[in-house]
Design an enzyme around this catalytic site. Structure first.
Site, mmCIF file in Angstrom:
data_model
loop_
_atom_site.group_PDB
_atom_site.id
_atom_site.type_symbol
_atom_site.label_atom_id
_atom_site.label_comp_id
_atom_site.label_asym_id
_atom_site.label_seq_id
_atom_site.Cartn_x
_atom_site.Cartn_y
_atom_site.Cartn_z
ATOM 1 N N ASP A 130 -3.955 7.498 -7.540
ATOM 2 C CA ASP A 130 -5.171 6.866 -8.059
ATOM 3 C C ASP A 130 -6.244 6.710 -6.994
ATOM 4 O O ASP A 130 -7.129 5.857 -7.125
ATOM 5 C CB ASP A 130 -4.826 5.499 -8.641
ATOM 6 C CG ASP A 130 -4.163 4.588 -7.605
ATOM 7 O OD1 ASP A 130 -3.251 5.055 -6.899
ATOM 8 O OD2 ASP A 130 -4.546 3.403 -7.522
ATOM 9 N N ARG B 124 -8.632 13.040 1.851
ATOM 10 C CA ARG B 124 -7.375 13.800 1.834
ATOM 11 C C ARG B 124 -7.679 15.299 1.820
ATOM 12 O O ARG B 124 -7.048 16.086 2.517
ATOM 13 C CB ARG B 124 -6.550 13.424 0.596
ATOM 14 C CG ARG B 124 -6.264 11.927 0.446
ATOM 15 C CD ARG B 124 -5.005 11.502 1.173
ATOM 16 N NE ARG B 124 -4.922 10.053 1.264
ATOM 17 C CZ ARG B 124 -4.353 9.275 0.358
ATOM 18 N NH1 ARG B 124 -3.844 9.803 -0.733
ATOM 19 N NH2 ARG B 124 -4.290 7.962 0.546
ATOM 20 N N LYS C 193 -3.220 -0.881 -12.664
ATOM 21 C CA LYS C 193 -3.058 -1.326 -11.277
ATOM 22 C C LYS C 193 -4.342 -1.977 -10.784
ATOM 23 O O LYS C 193 -5.446 -1.527 -11.105
ATOM 24 C CB LYS C 193 -2.722 -0.132 -10.388
ATOM 25 C CG LYS C 193 -2.710 -0.482 -8.892
ATOM 26 C CD LYS C 193 -2.856 0.757 -8.047
ATOM 27 C CE LYS C 193 -3.318 0.381 -6.652
ATOM 28 N NZ LYS C 193 -3.441 1.530 -5.756
ATOM 29 N N GLU D 181 -0.436 -6.521 -7.502
ATOM 30 C CA GLU D 181 -0.389 -5.994 -6.132
ATOM 31 C C GLU D 181 -1.273 -6.769 -5.165
ATOM 32 O O GLU D 181 -2.441 -6.410 -4.952
ATOM 33 C CB GLU D 181 -0.798 -4.509 -6.115
ATOM 34 C CG GLU D 181 -0.741 -3.895 -4.726
ATOM 35 C CD GLU D 181 -1.260 -2.456 -4.691
ATOM 36 O OE1 GLU D 181 -1.281 -1.873 -3.588
ATOM 37 O OE2 GLU D 181 -1.643 -1.919 -5.747
ATOM 38 N N GLU E 134 -1.596 -6.762 -1.629
ATOM 39 C CA GLU E 134 -1.087 -6.068 -0.445
ATOM 40 C C GLU E 134 -1.340 -6.890 0.808
ATOM 41 O O GLU E 134 -2.481 -7.251 1.114
ATOM 42 C CB GLU E 134 -1.743 -4.690 -0.298
ATOM 43 C CG GLU E 134 -1.247 -3.943 0.936
ATOM 44 C CD GLU E 134 -1.819 -2.540 1.081
ATOM 45 O OE1 GLU E 134 -1.589 -1.922 2.137
ATOM 46 O OE2 GLU E 134 -2.499 -2.072 0.137
ATOM 47 N N LYS F 104 3.971 -4.861 -7.164
ATOM 48 C CA LYS F 104 3.832 -3.846 -6.116
ATOM 49 C C LYS F 104 3.571 -4.564 -4.795
ATOM 50 O O LYS F 104 2.445 -4.628 -4.310
ATOM 51 C CB LYS F 104 2.701 -2.864 -6.452
ATOM 52 C CG LYS F 104 2.623 -1.695 -5.466
ATOM 53 C CD LYS F 104 1.650 -0.619 -5.926
ATOM 54 C CE LYS F 104 1.578 0.504 -4.896
ATOM 55 N NZ LYS F 104 0.718 1.628 -5.332
ATOM 56 N N SER G 107 3.923 1.733 0.214
ATOM 57 C CA SER G 107 4.363 2.202 1.530
ATOM 58 C C SER G 107 3.487 1.650 2.645
ATOM 59 O O SER G 107 3.951 1.454 3.771
ATOM 60 C CB SER G 107 4.389 3.736 1.585
ATOM 61 O OG SER G 107 3.140 4.279 1.212
ATOM 62 N N GLY H 53 1.237 2.699 4.725
ATOM 63 C CA GLY H 53 0.996 3.364 5.996
ATOM 64 C C GLY H 53 2.257 3.648 6.798
ATOM 65 O O GLY H 53 2.186 4.185 7.912
ATOM 66 N N SER I 64 6.358 2.719 -5.356
ATOM 67 C CA SER I 64 5.084 3.153 -5.919
ATOM 68 C C SER I 64 4.276 3.668 -4.741
ATOM 69 O O SER I 64 3.429 2.971 -4.183
ATOM 70 C CB SER I 64 4.361 2.003 -6.626
ATOM 71 O OG SER I 64 3.095 2.428 -7.103
ATOM 72 N N ARG J 81 0.629 7.880 -0.116
ATOM 73 C CA ARG J 81 0.722 8.722 1.076
ATOM 74 C C ARG J 81 2.164 9.129 1.394
ATOM 75 O O ARG J 81 2.416 10.258 1.846
ATOM 76 C CB ARG J 81 0.106 7.988 2.275
ATOM 77 C CG ARG J 81 -1.405 7.906 2.237
ATOM 78 C CD ARG J 81 -1.958 7.008 3.336
ATOM 79 N NE ARG J 81 -1.741 5.594 3.063
ATOM 80 C CZ ARG J 81 -2.031 4.612 3.911
ATOM 81 N NH1 ARG J 81 -2.531 4.917 5.105
ATOM 82 N NH2 ARG J 81 -1.837 3.346 3.588
ATOM 83 N N TYR K 201 -8.929 2.027 -0.092
ATOM 84 C CA TYR K 201 -8.309 2.953 -1.043
ATOM 85 C C TYR K 201 -9.309 3.490 -2.009
ATOM 86 O O TYR K 201 -9.863 2.772 -2.781
ATOM 87 C CB TYR K 201 -7.196 2.181 -1.776
ATOM 88 C CG TYR K 201 -6.112 3.038 -2.360
ATOM 89 C CD1 TYR K 201 -5.969 3.163 -3.725
ATOM 90 C CD2 TYR K 201 -5.247 3.729 -1.532
ATOM 91 C CE1 TYR K 201 -4.959 3.949 -4.272
ATOM 92 C CE2 TYR K 201 -4.228 4.513 -2.060
ATOM 93 C CZ TYR K 201 -4.090 4.617 -3.430
ATOM 94 O OH TYR K 201 -3.090 5.399 -3.963
#
Length: 396
Positions: free
Chosen positions: A71, A80, A183, A223, A225, A265, A307, A309, A334, A337, A396
């Site tokens: 996403d 990317r 999300k 989420e 984070e 998440k 993850s 990083g 979930s 990267r 993100y």
């Protein structure tokens, strides 16, 4: 929408008086007259999608499977693509996302895929919608619904996540387009505090988002984070994580969110990326599961870790360590990267490399599927997969 019920109760007040005299102290009780009946309003959830929400969350939290997070915003997807020498055009984004969703056999290891809005409405070059490609493999389509991070005034250079305005109409449209979960990513920074203001803002925003999503048929991923930025140790991460999740579940309950119809998440509990003392997978598992058991009700069907990083191998090893004994919830992944890094390098934007890139995706998906089952071994992993992907201040 929530329905409102009424409850009536009677209470008898009692007061106690101490009477002193030459012969000592006596206790005398006085019964106060009962007050008039009072009406107490309480909220009762009456969601029309509850059964479907539970089914969606349970389907995603299925044995040996996890979520592919694809996403990335168009800007992040551009970064990317730039890493392999491609321009950030819609055609290139379509080609890359098509590569991912059409990977044969992906549904064996992936139960859900989070899409960016462009992808939700996008089709492959042969005319199939991306949503149909996912559904054909038993992969539930999801959608990123937040509008990104902005500075939080009054804080210590912290941020908050925007996107609540218009969310009800957007989630209704996403449901119609085929999305079944959502999300919303907000972040908490340990080096910047975190302040109580930032934690409260993050938790309240997540709760409002979750309630709105459920009202429109989307199972929300919750989420907050906790960023890897900083040189703090693992104990400090645990302390902050417990504060954050305590506040999150308080506000989820206040907003009448159905716990059986959500997924979490979280970040794994690790030392900061710049901490000199690294943690083993066993230590990460011990601290992370300790935090979850203290804060997360067993009604929640799935914990789908980000993850954040970590290297591809590190994220998989840590997940594997958490699945060495039974947990109250489905403990899975979930990853963005940590699933896609090898894929991009194999693809290089060349049509003749699509098959090799899809095989690279299956390798990483299968590795994390084994980790969800507690059966992963890092033996034979390429050195490249062990390289960290931490980016300070990552957006993100």
């Amino acid at each position: 929408m929530a329905a409102v019920g009424m409850s009536t109760g009677l209470a008898l007040k009692q007061s106690t008086t101490l009477k002193s005299g030459f012969c000592g102290t006596a206790v005398v009780s006085h019964s106060a007259p009962a007050p008039k009946a009072t009406n107490v309003a309480f909220a009762v959830r009456a969601g029309g999608y509850d059964e479907e929400l539970v089914k969606t969350a349970s389907s995603i939290a299925s044995k040996g499977r996890g979520i592919l997070a694809m996403d990335e915003s168009n800007a992040t997807c551009g970064k990317r693509l730039d890493s392999i020498g491609l321009d950030n055009t819609e055609a290139n984004r379509q080609a890359y996302r098509q590569l991912l969703v059409t990977t044969p056999g992906l549904g064996e290891y992936i139960s859900g895929a989070i899409l960016f809005e462009e992808t939700l409405y996008q089709s492959t070059t042969d005319g199939r919608t991306m949503v149909d490609c996912l559904n054909a493999q038993g992969i539930v389509p999801g959608i990123k619904v937040d509008k990104g991070l902005v500075p939080l005034t009054g804080s210590n250079d912290e941020s908050w996540c925007q996107g609540l305005d218009g969310l009800a109409s957007r989630t209704a449209a996403y449901y119609k387009q085929g999305a079944r979960f959502a999300k919303w990513r907000t972040v908490v920074s340990i080096p910047n505090g975190p302040t109580e203001l930032a934690i409260t803002e993050a938790a309240w925003g997540l709760a409002r988002y979750a309630s709105i999503c459920q009202d429109n048929g989307l199972a929300p991923i919750v989420e907050p984070e906790i960023l890897l930025d900083g040189d703090h140790g693992i104990d400090r991460t645990l302390e902050v994580a417990e504060r954050v999740w305590s506040k999150v579940f308080y506000f989820l309950a206040e907003n009448n969110v159905l716990f059986e119809g959500i997924l979490l998440k979280p970040s794994m509990v690790t030392p900061g990326a710049e901490c000199s003392q690294r943690a083993t997978p066993e230590q990460v598992a011990e601290y992370t599961l300790k935090m979850l058991k203290r804060r997360v009700p067993p009604a929640v069907p799935g914990i789908m870790f980000l993850s954040g990083g970590q290297s591809e191998v590190e994220a998989t090893l840590n997940l594997n360590a958490m699945n060495q004994s039974p947990n109250p919830w489905h403990v899975s992944f979930s990853y963005a990267r940590a699933l896609q890094n090898s894929v991009l390098k194999a693809w290089q934007g060349q049509p003749e490399n699509v098959e090799a890139a899809q095989k690279a995706l299956l390798v990483r998906a299968k590795a994390n599927s084994l980790a969800q089952l507690g059966k992963y071994s890092a033996e034979g992993e390429a050195e490249e997969a062990k390289q960290g992907m931490f980016v300070k201040g990552y957006t993100y």
